[in-house]
Motif scaffolding. Structure first.
Motif, PDB file in Angstrom:
ATOM      1  N   SER A 121      -6.374  -9.809  10.211  1.00 22.19           N
ATOM      2  CA  SER A 121      -7.113 -10.638  11.194  1.00 22.19           C
ATOM      3  C   SER A 121      -6.177 -11.669  11.795  1.00 22.19           C
ATOM      4  O   SER A 121      -6.177 -11.899  13.007  1.00 22.19           O
ATOM      5  CB  SER A 121      -8.268 -11.388  10.532  1.00 22.19           C
ATOM      6  N   CYS A 134      -0.645   4.958   1.147  1.00 19.98           N
ATOM      7  CA  CYS A 134      -1.953   5.593   0.867  1.00 19.98           C
ATOM      8  C   CYS A 134      -2.762   5.870   2.136  1.00 19.98           C
ATOM      9  O   CYS A 134      -3.700   6.670   2.116  1.00 19.98           O
ATOM     10  CB  CYS A 134      -2.748   4.728  -0.090  1.00 19.98           C
ATOM     11  N   GLY A 135      -2.416   5.210   3.239  1.00 24.50           N
ATOM     12  CA  GLY A 135      -3.134   5.448   4.493  1.00 24.50           C
ATOM     13  C   GLY A 135      -4.525   4.821   4.490  1.00 24.50           C
ATOM     14  O   GLY A 135      -4.972   4.237   3.499  1.00 24.50           O
ATOM     15  N   ILE A 136      -5.191   4.945   5.591  1.00 23.21           N
ATOM     16  CA  ILE A 136      -6.533   4.344   5.737  1.00 23.21           C
ATOM     17  C   ILE A 136      -7.486   5.431   6.227  1.00 23.21           C
ATOM     18  O   ILE A 136      -7.142   6.192   7.147  1.00 23.21           O
ATOM     19  CB  ILE A 136      -6.509   3.182   6.773  1.00 23.21           C
ATOM     20  N   SER A 141      -8.285  -0.151  -1.677  1.00 26.94           N
ATOM     21  CA  SER A 141      -7.276  -1.213  -1.789  1.00 26.94           C
ATOM     22  C   SER A 141      -7.722  -2.329  -2.731  1.00 26.94           C
ATOM     23  O   SER A 141      -7.004  -3.302  -2.916  1.00 26.94           O
ATOM     24  CB  SER A 141      -6.964  -1.782  -0.413  1.00 26.94           C
ATOM     25  N   ASP A 195       4.641   3.196   7.442  1.00 30.30           N
ATOM     26  CA  ASP A 195       4.866   3.459   6.015  1.00 30.30           C
ATOM     27  C   ASP A 195       4.366   4.845   5.657  1.00 30.30           C
ATOM     28  O   ASP A 195       3.679   5.492   6.438  1.00 30.30           O
ATOM     29  CB  ASP A 195       4.188   2.381   5.157  1.00 30.30           C
ATOM     30  N   SER A 222       0.584   4.885   7.285  1.00 27.27           N
ATOM     31  CA  SER A 222      -0.014   4.153   8.413  1.00 27.27           C
ATOM     32  C   SER A 222       1.088   3.658   9.337  1.00 27.27           C
ATOM     33  O   SER A 222       2.241   3.511   8.921  1.00 27.27           O
ATOM     34  CB  SER A 222      -0.772   2.926   7.914  1.00 27.27           C
ATOM     35  N   PHE A 235       1.440   0.517  12.137  1.00 29.24           N
ATOM     36  CA  PHE A 235       0.885  -0.622  12.871  1.00 29.24           C
ATOM     37  C   PHE A 235       1.828  -0.948  14.028  1.00 29.24           C
ATOM     38  O   PHE A 235       3.032  -1.104  13.816  1.00 29.24           O
ATOM     39  CB  PHE A 235       0.733  -1.837  11.953  1.00 29.24           C
ATOM     40  N   TYR A 239     -12.299  -7.847   5.583  1.00 35.47           N
ATOM     41  CA  TYR A 239     -12.536  -6.416   5.337  1.00 35.47           C
ATOM     42  C   TYR A 239     -11.411  -5.845   4.483  1.00 35.47           C
ATOM     43  O   TYR A 239     -10.231  -5.978   4.797  1.00 35.47           O
ATOM     44  CB  TYR A 239     -12.660  -5.642   6.655  1.00 35.47           C
ATOM     45  N   GLY A 250      -5.136  -9.332  -2.744  1.00 35.32           N
ATOM     46  CA  GLY A 250      -5.320  -9.548  -1.299  1.00 35.32           C
ATOM     47  C   GLY A 250      -6.685 -10.136  -1.017  1.00 35.32           C
ATOM     48  O   GLY A 250      -7.591 -10.059  -1.846  1.00 35.32           O
ATOM     49  N   ILE A 251      -6.820 -10.749   0.179  1.00 35.70           N
ATOM     50  CA  ILE A 251      -8.104 -11.380   0.505  1.00 35.70           C
ATOM     51  C   ILE A 251      -8.721 -10.816   1.792  1.00 35.70           C
ATOM     52  O   ILE A 251      -9.787 -11.243   2.214  1.00 35.70           O
ATOM     53  CB  ILE A 251      -7.957 -12.920   0.624  1.00 35.70           C
ATOM     54  N   GLY A 252      -8.052  -9.886   2.417  1.00 31.08           N
ATOM     55  CA  GLY A 252      -8.624  -9.257   3.607  1.00 31.08           C
ATOM     56  C   GLY A 252      -8.516 -10.105   4.866  1.00 31.08           C
ATOM     57  O   GLY A 252      -9.328  -9.943   5.793  1.00 31.08           O
ATOM     58  N   LEU A 253      -7.540 -11.008   4.900  1.00 32.61           N
ATOM     59  CA  LEU A 253      -7.400 -11.844   6.097  1.00 32.61           C
ATOM     60  C   LEU A 253      -6.085 -11.610   6.835  1.00 32.61           C
ATOM     61  O   LEU A 253      -5.908 -12.081   7.957  1.00 32.61           O
ATOM     62  CB  LEU A 253      -7.486 -13.334   5.715  1.00 32.61           C
ATOM     63  N   SER A 312     -10.577  -2.083   2.325  1.00 37.50           N
ATOM     64  CA  SER A 312     -11.117  -0.757   2.006  1.00 37.50           C
ATOM     65  C   SER A 312     -11.289  -0.662   0.493  1.00 37.50           C
ATOM     66  O   SER A 312     -10.621  -1.368  -0.264  1.00 37.50           O
ATOM     67  CB  SER A 312     -10.170   0.332   2.514  1.00 37.50           C
ATOM     68  N   TYR A 327       0.814  -1.231   0.000  1.00 38.04           N
ATOM     69  CA  TYR A 327       0.000   0.000   0.000  1.00 38.04           C
ATOM     70  C   TYR A 327       0.844   1.276   0.000  1.00 38.04           C
ATOM     71  O   TYR A 327       0.330   2.357   0.268  1.00 38.04           O
ATOM     72  CB  TYR A 327      -0.974  -0.014   1.190  1.00 38.04           C
TER      73      TYR A 327
HETATM   74  P1  ADP Z   1      -5.467  -7.488   2.379  1.00 37.32           P
HETATM   75  O1  ADP Z   1      -5.274  -8.845   1.873  1.00 37.32           O
HETATM   76  O2  ADP Z   1      -6.565  -6.749   1.676  1.00 37.32           O
HETATM   77  O3  ADP Z   1      -4.212  -6.696   2.451  1.00 37.32           O
HETATM   78  P2  ADP Z   1      -5.450  -7.267   5.239  1.00 37.32           P
HETATM   79  O4  ADP Z   1      -6.288  -7.921   6.262  1.00 37.32           O
HETATM   80  O5  ADP Z   1      -3.997  -7.451   5.338  1.00 37.32           O
HETATM   81  O6  ADP Z   1      -6.021  -7.688   3.871  1.00 37.32           O
HETATM   82  O7  ADP Z   1      -5.771  -5.728   5.329  1.00 37.32           O
HETATM   83  C1  ADP Z   1      -7.097  -5.294   5.369  1.00 37.32           C
HETATM   84  C2  ADP Z   1      -7.241  -3.932   4.741  1.00 37.32           C
HETATM   85  O8  ADP Z   1      -6.566  -2.965   5.557  1.00 37.32           O
HETATM   86  C3  ADP Z   1      -6.597  -3.794   3.394  1.00 37.32           C
HETATM   87  O9  ADP Z   1      -7.484  -4.211   2.399  1.00 37.32           O
HETATM   88  C4  ADP Z   1      -6.323  -2.317   3.311  1.00 37.32           C
HETATM   89  O10 ADP Z   1      -7.471  -1.622   2.945  1.00 37.32           O
HETATM   90  C5  ADP Z   1      -6.003  -1.941   4.737  1.00 37.32           C
HETATM   91  N1  ADP Z   1      -4.548  -1.891   5.034  1.00 37.32           N
HETATM   92  C6  ADP Z   1      -3.798  -2.814   5.652  1.00 37.32           C
HETATM   93  N2  ADP Z   1      -2.522  -2.428   5.766  1.00 37.32           N
HETATM   94  C7  ADP Z   1      -2.447  -1.197   5.193  1.00 37.32           C
HETATM   95  C8  ADP Z   1      -1.404  -0.243   5.031  1.00 37.32           C
HETATM   96  N3  ADP Z   1      -0.162  -0.474   5.425  1.00 37.32           N
HETATM   97  N4  ADP Z   1      -1.689   0.915   4.392  1.00 37.32           N
HETATM   98  C9  ADP Z   1      -2.947   1.167   3.963  1.00 37.32           C
HETATM   99  N5  ADP Z   1      -4.001   0.301   4.133  1.00 37.32           N
HETATM  100  C10 ADP Z   1      -3.741  -0.861   4.732  1.00 37.32           C
END
Ligand code: ADP
Length: 470
Positions: free
Chosen positions: A435, A404-406, A424, A401, A458, A460, A419, A429-432, A421, A377
């Motif tokens: 989690s 693009c941010g959230i 993204s 990083d 962002s 983390f 989930y 990606g699969i959104g897992l 966004s 991202y």
């Molecule tokens: P994915 O497989 O979509 O990356 P994740 O569970 O890892 O699934 O992340 C969930 C969502 O969180 C992503 O789809 C993205 O929208 C957002 N996200 C995660 N990490 C970042 C990041 N470093 N910068 C921006 N958005 C992020």
């Protein structure tokens, strides 16, 4: 009422509480009555005994002063004055023979008690006895006493008025008690009904819920008593169940959606190849695509299983001492090539060593997910910085990083399963990933949080306790 209903009624808590209440009330009233009755009886007997003893004193003084004739006359007059049915006097010799008495026509059934005479002869100053006269309800209290070395006085007094009083007292007690037991049972029933009505409300709601309406809640009053606490806890449990069910529903919808896309793609490719494919290379390409899509599916299913097992604790963590700083360095080395390919600068700020107890395989997986996301991202020219710090009890990992941010609306949901966004969606990606990262952090007794601002990047942060969770 049918037999079944009767049995059910008898088994109700309200009925049993009422029974207990009425029972305890009856027993304690009876005990109080018995105590009171015994006290009154002994008080009356005491008074009669005092009267009889004072007669003895009077007669012995009279005998000493005026002789036998005087006591005989006085006995007749006294008995007459008090009432011949109330009191009698009899003078006895030491052998127990009566030689003079007041009018005994009413008392002819009363004999002379040999044992009492013997007791007096043995040296006792007086002997009391209480006898019941046959065919008459009343009792008589009798006193034997030595008036002089050769004369014994037997004096008796009817306890009729006392008996009448006690009989009246018993009657009043029985009537009042019967009434009071009914009143007590009524009050007990009312109180028991009030107490169990809250429980019944919970039961009714539970019945409605088992019939299928999870929206129902037990009404909570403001007293804050045990029933209210039960209702509040029950409602909280329902809230939790409802949230879980909603999450499960959303998750299965997402899962169905995410499974459908690759399967549709596999089917599409196969169909197109079957319809148009003529050459071997086209079939080879279809096989390669199918394998790729299947790997994606397998990856998703395996990740799902891993999250579930980690969250439920079924997949036991190994508890080894690991150097987290080393693990982070390895992860940075692993992701360096892909960062470079994308034109992202990857920085690694870690101490020489940072020890903690945990599962290195799991922590590696968590780091990979965070680093993968950060690089994914962050557009070309951006920076990803991984740093590790520690205090006495915990180790803190930060993956920062400039991507693009959230958005603030997405931020609270990024750790939910599936989930992603909207912005993204263009990325794979699969959104897992997040989690799983959160499940791993929590399984170690730690936590993961995120801060972010759109288009600024962002951060983390994972905190892990140094000693493993028991
Ligand atoms: P994915 O497989 O979509 O990356 P994740 O569970 O890892 O699934 O992340 C969930 C969502 O969180 C992503 O789809 C993205 O929208 C957002 N996200 C995660 N990490 C970042 C990041 N470093 N910068 C921006 N958005 C992020």
């Amino acid at each position: 009422m049918s037999l079944g209903k009767q049995i059910r009624f008898r088994n109700t808590l309200a009925f049993r509480l009422t029974l207990w209440y009425a029972g305890i009330f009856t027993v304690s009233s009876c005990v109080a009555f018995l105590l009171f009755y015994t006290l009154i009886t002994s008080f009356f007997r005491e008074r009669t005994d005092q009267e009889l003893l004072s007669q003895v004193n009077r007669f012995s003084t009279l005998l000493a002063a005026e002789g036998v004739g005087a006591i005989q006359t006085t006995a007749v007059i006294e008995a007459q004055a008090a009432g011949v049915k109330k009191v009698f006097f009899r003078f006895l010799s030491l052998s127990g023979q009566a030689f003079s008495s007041s009018n005994m026509s009413y008392w002819k059934d009363i004999g002379i008690h040999g044992i009492a005479i013997k007791e007096l002869l043995r040296g006792r100053s007086h002997v009391f006895e209480t006898i019941a006269i046959p065919d008459r309800k009343e009792k008589v209290r009798i006193l034997y006493a030595m008036l002089s070395p050769s004369i014994i006085l037997q004096v008796g007094e009817a306890m009729e008025s006392y008996s009448r009083f006690l009989d009246g007292f018993k009657r009043i007690f029985i009537i009042t008690m019967t009434l009071l037991i009914f009143v007590a049972a009524g009050i007990g029933w009312f109180m028991a009904r009030r107490a169990v009505s809250g429980v019944e409300a919970v039961t009714r709601t539970a019945q409605r819920i088992s019939a299928g309406t999870l929206e129902d809640r037990v009404p909570v009053k403001i007293q804050g008593d045990e029933i209210d606490q039960l209702a509040t806890t029950f409602n909280q449990m329902l809230d939790r169940i409802q949230t879980l069910l909603t999450e499960i529903k959303e998750m299965s919808e997402n899962l169905a959606h995410d499974l459908r896309s690759p399967i549709t793609r596999i089917r599409g490719i196969a169909e197109v190849t079957l319809t148009n494919g003529k050459s071997l290379s086209e079939y080879e390409s279809m096989a390669a695509n199918t394998i790729e899509e299947c790997d994606r599916l397998l990856d998703m299913i395996n990740t799902m299983l891993m999250i579930s097992k980690t969250e439920s604790g079924a997949d036991k963590l190994s508890r080894e001492e690991i150097d987290l700083a080393g693990l982070v360095r390895q992860a940075c080395d692993l992701f360096e090539p892909s960062a470079e390919d994308k034109g992202v600068t990857l920085g690694c700020n870690v101490p020489v060593r940072s020890l903690l107890v945990g599962d290195s395989r799991m922590i590696q997986r968590m780091l990979s997910n965070l680093l993968d996301n950060a690089i994914k991202y962050t557009p070309s020219g951006g920076t990803v910085t991984v740093s590790v710090s520690e205090d006495d009890t915990q180790v803190i990992i930060s993956v920062k990083d400039t991507g693009c941010g959230i958005s603030p609306s997405d931020l609270p949901r990024v750790f939910e399963r599936f989930y992603r966004s909207d912005q993204s969606r263009s990325q794979s990606g699969i959104g897992l990933g997040l989690s799983l990262a959160r499940a791993i952090a929590r399984a170690h007794g730690g936590e993961i949080t995120a801060t972010s601002a759109p288009n600024q990047g962002s951060n983390f942060t994972v905190t892990l306790p140094k000693s493993a969770k028991k």
